[in-house]
Design an enzyme around this catalytic site. Structure first.
Site: not given
Length: 280
Positions: A131, A256
């Site tokens: 990711c 994130h």
């Protein structure tokens, strides 16, 4: 109208839920869907637009029959075992795990960065990267094309959701106990951390940051950190790219962040960088 059938493998997991939602939200062109999950989830009925779909077990014979596109997000072990079975049944697999990313016969793709890599799909499988790697690739590709990327020092701050539903559940379970101990949190955080259990994350995550996620890899790095190095090299076609990665788990549910200090072969100026990023 497309005659296309799409399977979501790992349909009941945290990522599977988002895959199901996005297929509907984006009006993905398909005539039928198949939801696949573990044996314990088989038989559940999940919403898909205006209808419900019954979940089928991953090991069920013929589960991939008639499937054209299989979106896998069921973990690396299941991907290694069942992705080839889906391909053998006639499907193209897009895999979200780490199982196939570094296989030389499997393209590792960020569609805005290296879409042509799909042409070299020798196993019928396309992998997408980790990711944080995926997020970093777009600006780095834009700047690399303009200035020539040489190296990067990257620190990612990764949410509990990076460890799946279990990671989020563990964080939420820790919060009430520690929330009731503000003075202990202020005075002795290590003692407070011992009031709760942790199994998913490397340490108590609530009201904390944990500078370790993944398993041990080479040179004292974690495998999560090595993903950033190895996958960036493959996607950008820069096998000698120097990468110093650090991964930190932070106590938020999803989303994130990554901070990158990049070095280039040519002098990079702010105006040129902004222009390259805007155009990309």
């Amino acid at each position: 109208t497309m005659g296309r059938t799409v399977a979501v493998v790992g349909a009941t997991g945290a990522v599977g839920q988002d895959l199901r939602r996005l297929l509907v939200q984006r009006g993905f062109p398909c005539d039928d869907v198949v939801f696949v999950a573990s044996e314990r989830s088989a038989g559940r009925r999940l919403p898909f637009g205006q209808r419900e779909i019954t979940v089928r077990a991953l090991g069920e014979p013929g589960v991939f029959e008639g499937v054209d596109l299989a979106l896998f997000s069921a973990g690396g072990g299941r991907s290694r075992e069942y992705a080839p079975q889906a391909v053998a049944a006639g499907a193209v697999v897009v895999d979200n795990s780490s199982a196939w990313r570094m296989d030389p016969d499997v393209p590792l793709v960020v569609t805005e960065v290296n879409p042509d890599a799909v042409a070299d799909m020798r196993k019928g499988i396309v992998a997408n990267p980790n990711c944080t790697t995926m997020a970093a690739m777009l600006p780095l590709k834009a700047l690399h094309d303009r200035f020539g990327l040489v190296s990067m020092v990257a620190t990612s701050f990764q949410a509990a959701g990076g460890a799946g539903q279990q990671g989020m559940d563990e964080l939420l379970a820790q919060v009430p106990t520690l929330l009731a101990e503000p003075e202990l949190l202020r005075r002795d955080g290590a003692a407070a951390a011992k009031l709760v259990e942790h199994h998913v994350h490397a340490a108590t995550l609530a009201f904390n940051v944990v500078p370790w996620l993944g398993s041990h890899a080479e040179g004292g790095y974690s495998d999560e950190e090595m993903k950033l190095r190895n996958e960036s090299r493959k996607i950008l076609g820069l096998p000698e790219l120097a990468v110093a990665p650090t991964c930190v788990r932070v106590p938020v549910m999803t989303g994130h962040a990554i901070q990158v200090r990049a070095t280039f072969a040519q002098d990079a100026d702010v105006d040129g960088a902004v222009e390259a990023l805007t155009a990309f």
